[in-house]
Write a protein that holds these residues in place. Structure first.
Motif, PDB file in Angstrom:
ATOM      1  N   UNK A   1       0.847  -1.348  -0.113  1.00  0.00           N
ATOM      2  CA  UNK A   1       0.013   0.116  -0.047  1.00  0.00           C
ATOM      3  C   UNK A   1       0.893   1.254   0.025  1.00  0.00           C
ATOM      4  N   UNK A   2       0.486   2.182  -0.637  1.00  0.00           N
ATOM      5  CA  UNK A   2       1.256   3.244  -0.977  1.00  0.00           C
ATOM      6  C   UNK A   2       1.308   4.231   0.414  1.00  0.00           C
ATOM      7  N   UNK A   3       2.173   4.926   0.545  1.00  0.00           N
ATOM      8  CA  UNK A   3       1.985   5.781   1.959  1.00  0.00           C
ATOM      9  C   UNK A   3       1.083   6.779   2.021  1.00  0.00           C
ATOM     10  N   UNK A   4       0.764   7.186   0.574  1.00  0.00           N
ATOM     11  CA  UNK A   4      -0.277   8.327   0.728  1.00  0.00           C
ATOM     12  C   UNK A   4      -1.660   7.750   0.920  1.00  0.00           C
ATOM     13  N   UNK A   5      -1.931   6.654   0.590  1.00  0.00           N
ATOM     14  CA  UNK A   5      -3.112   5.836   0.604  1.00  0.00           C
ATOM     15  C   UNK A   5      -3.211   5.490   1.990  1.00  0.00           C
ATOM     16  N   UNK A   6      -2.133   5.060   2.894  1.00  0.00           N
ATOM     17  CA  UNK A   6      -2.226   4.914   4.339  1.00  0.00           C
ATOM     18  C   UNK A   6      -2.443   6.136   4.926  1.00  0.00           C
ATOM     19  N   UNK A   7      -2.032   7.266   4.422  1.00  0.00           N
ATOM     20  CA  UNK A   7      -2.168   8.555   5.109  1.00  0.00           C
ATOM     21  C   UNK A   7      -3.558   8.924   4.764  1.00  0.00           C
ATOM     22  N   UNK A   8      -4.288   8.743   3.766  1.00  0.00           N
ATOM     23  CA  UNK A   8      -5.726   9.072   3.507  1.00  0.00           C
ATOM     24  C   UNK A   8      -6.482   8.142   4.426  1.00  0.00           C
ATOM     25  N   UNK A   9      -6.166   6.995   4.521  1.00  0.00           N
ATOM     26  CA  UNK A   9      -6.968   6.026   5.380  1.00  0.00           C
ATOM     27  C   UNK A   9      -7.059   6.329   6.735  1.00  0.00           C
ATOM     28  N   UNK A  10      -5.833   6.650   7.198  1.00  0.00           N
ATOM     29  CA  UNK A  10      -5.528   7.350   8.606  1.00  0.00           C
ATOM     30  C   UNK A  10      -6.713   8.622   8.758  1.00  0.00           C
ATOM     31  N   UNK A  11      -6.446   9.443   7.882  1.00  0.00           N
ATOM     32  CA  UNK A  11      -7.209  10.588   8.008  1.00  0.00           C
ATOM     33  C   UNK A  11      -8.640  10.476   8.044  1.00  0.00           C
ATOM     34  N   UNK A  12      -9.156   9.592   7.089  1.00  0.00           N
ATOM     35  CA  UNK A  12     -10.601   9.418   7.077  1.00  0.00           C
ATOM     36  C   UNK A  12     -11.260   8.790   8.424  1.00  0.00           C
ATOM     37  N   UNK A  13     -10.526   7.985   8.866  1.00  0.00           N
ATOM     38  CA  UNK A  13     -10.766   7.350  10.129  1.00  0.00           C
ATOM     39  C   UNK A  13     -10.679   8.278  11.161  1.00  0.00           C
ATOM     40  N   UNK A  14      -9.806   8.989  11.110  1.00  0.00           N
ATOM     41  CA  UNK A  14      -9.786  10.089  12.255  1.00  0.00           C
ATOM     42  C   UNK A  14     -11.014  11.062  12.204  1.00  0.00           C
TER      43      UNK A  14
END
Length: 191
Positions: free
Chosen positions: A8-21
């Protein structure tokens, strides 16, 4: 030759984390009235990105709840590296009670998750028990906490405190935690 799984790309992981927050906060404040498009917008991503990570509202709610609880439990190790065990225990209890009372608005959303057949609480007890056991073990090791208290009993009492604060006033939390800590400290067992 078997295909290697894509990382998983790092930007995709960041997007996922931001969405969850954003989702956790939105569902806690607005319950099921929260529109997924509003969550995506506030997180700075497109609605397609939201649905790529979380195909249904229920999956999003479940993931947001699990992320929050994991973060609460992981705080134990941070506190223990910076504070003596009894102090870390008090700080974690206060953190847990704040979390429990703030997430109370998410109960309607979690009920919808349960109705859809997903159990958001399946790992909750184990995570919380491990967190409390870590604190109690550290306190037993440094001699600051009693050794005859089971993590499950600590969780039950913390849940009771969180419930009473949620249905009373926030000012009640500190004296109740103080009373609980008096019972947990090693000095309270000596005569």
């Amino acid at each position: 030759m078997p295909a290697t799984p894509r990382r998983t790309r790092s930007d995709a992981l960041q997007n996922r984390e931001r969405l969850l927050e954003v989702a956790a906060q939105a569902f806690a404040e607005q319950g099921l009235d929260t529109a997924p498009a509003a969550i995506a917008k506030q997180a700075g991503v497109g609605v397609g990105t939201l649905y790529r990570h979380f195909p249904t509202r229920e999956v999003l709610i479940d993931a947001a709840y699990r992320r929050q609880l994991t973060q609460v439990c992981e705080k134990v190790n941070d506190l223990l590296t910076q504070h003596p065990a009894a102090e870390a225990t008090r700080m974690w209890m206060e953190h847990f009670i704040r979390y429990a009372t703030e997430k109370s608005g998410m109960s309607e959303a979690l009920n919808a998750v349960i109705a859809s057949g997903i159990d958001p609480y399946s790992d909750s007890r184990a995570l919380l028990t491990d967190a409390v056991a870590t604190l109690l073990t550290a306190g037993a090791r440094d001699g600051s906490l009693r050794t005859d208290v089971a993590p499950d009993n600590v969780l039950l009492l913390m849940g009771g405190i969180a419930y009473s604060v949620q249905h009373g006033t926030k000012e009640q939390a500190r004296p109740l935690v103080d009373l609980f800590m008096d019972a947990l400290t090693k000095d309270s067992t000596s005569s």
